[in-house]
Motif scaffolding. Structure first.
Motif, PDB file in Angstrom:
ATOM      1  N   THR A   1       0.747  -1.135  -0.016  1.00  0.00           N
ATOM      2  CA  THR A   1      -0.045   0.095   0.088  1.00  0.00           C
ATOM      3  C   THR A   1       0.855   1.351   0.024  1.00  0.00           C
ATOM      4  OG1 THR A   1      -0.108   0.257   2.477  1.00  0.00           O
ATOM      5  CG2 THR A   1      -1.754  -1.345   1.212  1.00  0.00           C
ATOM      6  N   LEU A   2       0.225   2.290  -0.098  1.00  0.00           N
ATOM      7  CA  LEU A   2       0.785   3.893  -0.233  1.00  0.00           C
ATOM      8  C   LEU A   2       1.687   3.874   1.006  1.00  0.00           C
ATOM      9  CD1 LEU A   2       1.668   6.456  -1.599  1.00  0.00           C
ATOM     10  CD2 LEU A   2      -0.445   7.226  -0.290  1.00  0.00           C
ATOM     11  N   LEU A   3       1.196   3.423   2.194  1.00  0.00           N
ATOM     12  CA  LEU A   3       2.162   3.720   3.443  1.00  0.00           C
ATOM     13  C   LEU A   3       2.622   2.477   4.051  1.00  0.00           C
ATOM     14  CD1 LEU A   3      -0.069   6.711   5.003  1.00  0.00           C
ATOM     15  CD2 LEU A   3       1.989   6.758   3.401  1.00  0.00           C
ATOM     16  N   SER A   4       2.903   1.533   3.397  1.00  0.00           N
ATOM     17  CA  SER A   4       3.292   0.204   3.713  1.00  0.00           C
ATOM     18  C   SER A   4       4.475   0.346   4.747  1.00  0.00           C
ATOM     19  CB  SER A   4       3.451  -0.915   2.547  1.00  0.00           C
ATOM     20  OG  SER A   4       2.432  -1.361   2.317  1.00  0.00           O
TER      21      SER A   4
ATOM     22  N   ALA B   1       7.713   7.323  -1.995  1.00  0.00           N
ATOM     23  CA  ALA B   1       7.023   8.504  -1.748  1.00  0.00           C
ATOM     24  C   ALA B   1       6.110   8.259  -0.431  1.00  0.00           C
ATOM     25  CB  ALA B   1       6.275   8.846  -3.047  1.00  0.00           C
ATOM     26  N   GLY B   2       5.250   7.139  -0.335  1.00  0.00           N
ATOM     27  CA  GLY B   2       4.595   7.128   0.915  1.00  0.00           C
ATOM     28  C   GLY B   2       5.392   7.249   2.223  1.00  0.00           C
ATOM     29  N   ALA B   3       6.573   6.740   2.182  1.00  0.00           N
ATOM     30  CA  ALA B   3       7.509   6.911   3.431  1.00  0.00           C
ATOM     31  C   ALA B   3       7.866   8.328   3.649  1.00  0.00           C
ATOM     32  CB  ALA B   3       9.000   5.958   3.155  1.00  0.00           C
ATOM     33  N   MET B   4       8.162   9.139   2.634  1.00  0.00           N
ATOM     34  CA  MET B   4       8.559  10.575   2.864  1.00  0.00           C
ATOM     35  C   MET B   4       6.914  11.617   3.269  1.00  0.00           C
ATOM     36  SD  MET B   4      11.679  10.125   2.352  1.00  0.00           S
ATOM     37  CE  MET B   4      12.217  11.742   2.772  1.00  0.00           C
ATOM     38  N   LEU B   5       5.983  10.824   2.628  1.00  0.00           N
ATOM     39  CA  LEU B   5       4.999  11.598   3.098  1.00  0.00           C
ATOM     40  C   LEU B   5       4.642  11.248   4.521  1.00  0.00           C
ATOM     41  CD1 LEU B   5       2.143  13.002   2.598  1.00  0.00           C
ATOM     42  CD2 LEU B   5       1.261  10.747   1.809  1.00  0.00           C
TER      43      LEU B   5
END
Length: 386
Positions: A42-45, A125-129
């Motif tokens: 997922t985006l924020l896995s 990108a999710g990790a940096m979000l």
């Protein structure tokens, strides 16, 4: 955070990827403790893990080379930490992509390699979000970075209990086991709250302050490392097993050592796990309190501990007191870790209580931090002039 953890990345076969990820229970448990989602891509896995790892590495570097890091501006330090976060996010994204590489599906005009690149890019990108969300919460909210872990821990506490690291570890709910669980949980909550709030108060003489309302002191907690040993112990402990599963074979003797020393189902493996927890307890405890920096700050401000010379003597004094407190705290951590695992050797499923209590301890530390901040905000305007 919760919405981002449900946004599936559509470049993989979801059913196949879920089946592959479900086999690595230890990685999922690590995700539970760091706000991640390893049941599906997922985006924020990746959760808060890259951010926390970067913060820890930078804290270690700052302690090792204080002179070099002290002269860096705050902006430069933030850029370095963001760079480290990006590197760890890329490494973890590649790891996940390798694990589910056989489940990639080619999309129109895209090859499987293109899908892999997209997967890694979206995960990073999710990790940096998450880093951005963390910064916003630190600046304007309560709970700091660990608040983003809260939904995951609460949601997965039952899963930590019902399903262990191995697929055969299941806690069976019967009348007797349910009563045991309730009593053990209540006892654990009472003892944990008592120990977690326990601290050694070292009286400090403030030369520049005249205080008629009470004494100044320097607190050293029984558990100065907080829940960090539990958050990272499992990922370190299962690393040899993970490498072996990834076809890194060191021979029969190496496989024997892995099966014996890094298994939750042997006494030697439980001992190894306890050693890992203790080492992390000492490491995180020393890093959070930083006796060298504390002694230097006291000396520069003109404050001192009675009957202890400023400088090196104060540093040694604080270090010895800190090591004693960490030892006491580690005894508690080992008790929580080892006892359920040893019981699980004779009663299948009861070893899961070790991971359940670890998650519960993480939850207690997060909520305690939030309650303290809310209470401070509430009391901030309640004082009357004297």
């Amino acid at each position: 955070m919760e919405v981002g953890r449900q946004l599936i990345i559509p470049v993989v076969n979801l059913n196949s990827a879920t089946a592959v990820l479900a086999k690595n229970r230890a990685l999922q448990f690590f995700a539970y403790a760091t706000g991640g989602q390893m049941n599906a891509p997922t985006l924020l896995s990746l959760g808060v893990a890259p951010y926390m790892t970067a913060k820890i590495i930078w804290s270690i570097v700052s302690m090792v080379d204080q002179e070099a890091t002290r002269h860096l501006t705050e902006r430069t330090q933030n850029l370095i930490q963001r760079g480290l976060t990006l590197l760890f996010a890329i490494a973890q994204a590649i790891q996940m992509a390798v694990m589910i590489s056989k489940t990639m599906k080619p999309i129109k005009l895209l090859t499987e390699f293109d899908s892999t690149i997209i997967l890694i890019t979206v995960l990073v990108a999710g990790a940096m979000l998450v880093v951005h969300l963390t910064d916003l919460n630190i600046e304007r909210g309560i709970g700091g970075a660990v608040l983003l872990i809260l939904p995951t821990v609460i949601q997965n506490l039952p899963n930590m209990l019902e399903n262990g690291v191995n697929t055969s570890d299941h806690f069976i709910f019967t009348v007797r086991s349910s009563i045991f669980l309730v009593v053990a949980t209540l006892l654990f909550l009472v003892v944990t709250l008592f120990i977690y709030r326990g601290e050694r108060r070292i009286e400090v003489q403030r030369t520049g302050i005249i205080n008629t309302y009470g004494k100044s002191y320097l607190p050293i907690r029984v558990l100065p490392g907080g829940a960090m040993p539990f958050m990272f112990s499992m990922s370190i402990f299962v690393l040899p097993t993970y490498l072996r599963h990834e076809s890194i074979d060191g021979g029969a003797f190496a496989n024997y050592l892995v099966n014996t020393l890094f298994s939750y189902h042997t006494l030697s493996g439980i001992l190894t796990y306890c050693v890992v927890v203790c080492l992390l307890g000492y490491g995180f405890g020393y890093m959070n309190f930083q006796p060298v920096e504390t002694a230097k700050t006291l000396k520069e401000s003109g404050d001192y501990i009675f009957d202890v010379a400023p400088g090196r003597d104060t540093e040694r004094y604080l270090t010895s007191r800190l090591m004693r407190m960490i030892f006491v705290g580690n005894c508690f951590l080992v008790l929580v870790t080892a006892v359920p695992l040893i019981i699980g050797l004779y009663k299948p499923g009861y070893g899961n209580l070790s991971f359940f209590f670890s998650g519960l301890f993480i939850l207690i530390t997060i909520l305690d931090n939030i309650f303290d901040q809310v209470n401070a905000l509430y009391l901030k305007g309640q004082y009357e002039l004297v």
